[in-house]
Design a protein around this motif. Sequence first.
Motif, PDB file in Angstrom:
ATOM      1  N   ILE A   4       0.854  -1.190   0.000  1.00 52.71           N
ATOM      2  CA  ILE A   4       0.000   0.000   0.000  1.00 52.71           C
ATOM      3  C   ILE A   4       0.893   1.245   0.000  1.00 52.71           C
ATOM      4  O   ILE A   4       1.894   1.299   0.699  1.00 52.71           O
ATOM      5  N   GLY A   5       0.510   2.222  -0.813  1.00 53.89           N
ATOM      6  CA  GLY A   5       1.287   3.445  -0.963  1.00 53.89           C
ATOM      7  C   GLY A   5       2.182   3.432  -2.184  1.00 53.89           C
ATOM      8  O   GLY A   5       2.752   4.456  -2.542  1.00 53.89           O
ATOM      9  N   THR A   6       2.305   2.269  -2.843  1.00 58.59           N
ATOM     10  CA  THR A   6       3.132   2.144  -4.036  1.00 58.59           C
ATOM     11  C   THR A   6       2.488   2.880  -5.207  1.00 58.59           C
ATOM     12  O   THR A   6       1.274   2.815  -5.398  1.00 58.59           O
ATOM     13  N   ARG A   7       3.315   3.580  -5.992  1.00 61.43           N
ATOM     14  CA  ARG A   7       2.821   4.216  -7.215  1.00 61.43           C
ATOM     15  C   ARG A   7       2.565   3.123  -8.245  1.00 61.43           C
ATOM     16  O   ARG A   7       3.371   2.200  -8.407  1.00 61.43           O
ATOM     17  N   ILE A   8       1.449   3.220  -8.931  1.00 61.58           N
ATOM     18  CA  ILE A   8       1.035   2.244  -9.931  1.00 61.58           C
ATOM     19  C   ILE A   8       1.051   2.904 -11.297  1.00 61.58           C
ATOM     20  O   ILE A   8       0.541   4.018 -11.464  1.00 61.58           O
ATOM     21  N   GLY A  51      -1.523   5.939 -10.662  1.00 57.94           N
ATOM     22  CA  GLY A  51      -2.139   6.265  -9.381  1.00 57.94           C
ATOM     23  C   GLY A  51      -1.373   5.657  -8.225  1.00 57.94           C
ATOM     24  O   GLY A  51      -0.206   5.289  -8.354  1.00 57.94           O
ATOM     25  N   THR A  52      -2.060   5.523  -7.095  1.00 54.55           N
ATOM     26  CA  THR A  52      -1.453   5.006  -5.875  1.00 54.55           C
ATOM     27  C   THR A  52      -2.293   3.863  -5.338  1.00 54.55           C
ATOM     28  O   THR A  52      -3.518   3.968  -5.258  1.00 54.55           O
ATOM     29  N   LEU A  53      -1.632   2.781  -4.950  1.00 52.83           N
ATOM     30  CA  LEU A  53      -2.319   1.647  -4.346  1.00 52.83           C
ATOM     31  C   LEU A  53      -2.738   2.049  -2.938  1.00 52.83           C
ATOM     32  O   LEU A  53      -1.894   2.400  -2.111  1.00 52.83           O
ATOM     33  N   VAL A  54      -4.043   2.036  -2.650  1.00 54.22           N
ATOM     34  CA  VAL A  54      -4.542   2.454  -1.335  1.00 54.22           C
ATOM     35  C   VAL A  54      -5.133   1.294  -0.541  1.00 54.22           C
ATOM     36  O   VAL A  54      -5.467   1.450   0.629  1.00 54.22           O
ATOM     37  N   ASP A  55      -5.285   0.147  -1.162  1.00 60.87           N
ATOM     38  CA  ASP A  55      -5.734  -1.081  -0.503  1.00 60.87           C
ATOM     39  C   ASP A  55      -5.203  -2.236  -1.352  1.00 60.87           C
ATOM     40  O   ASP A  55      -4.638  -2.011  -2.416  1.00 60.87           O
TER      41      ASP A  55
END
Length: 67
Positions: A4-8, A51-55
Amino acid sequence: MTTIGTRIDETGTPVRDGGAFYLRRDRGGRYRLELHRTPVDEVEKRVRVVGTLVDADLVDADGIGLA
């Protein structure tokens, strides 16, 4: 596994399932997308999502555009 928090930055095909949008990833699997606008022109076309992984399977998409 991606944390979680990784840039995608992924390519794939956005599909609608019920009231949600998912990215059917080119690399396999799918992400549920949290979108700031409805991607009317991009549904069922190959796109790039940033985007950003939030879950575990949810991406807060900063942008979506044709790949």
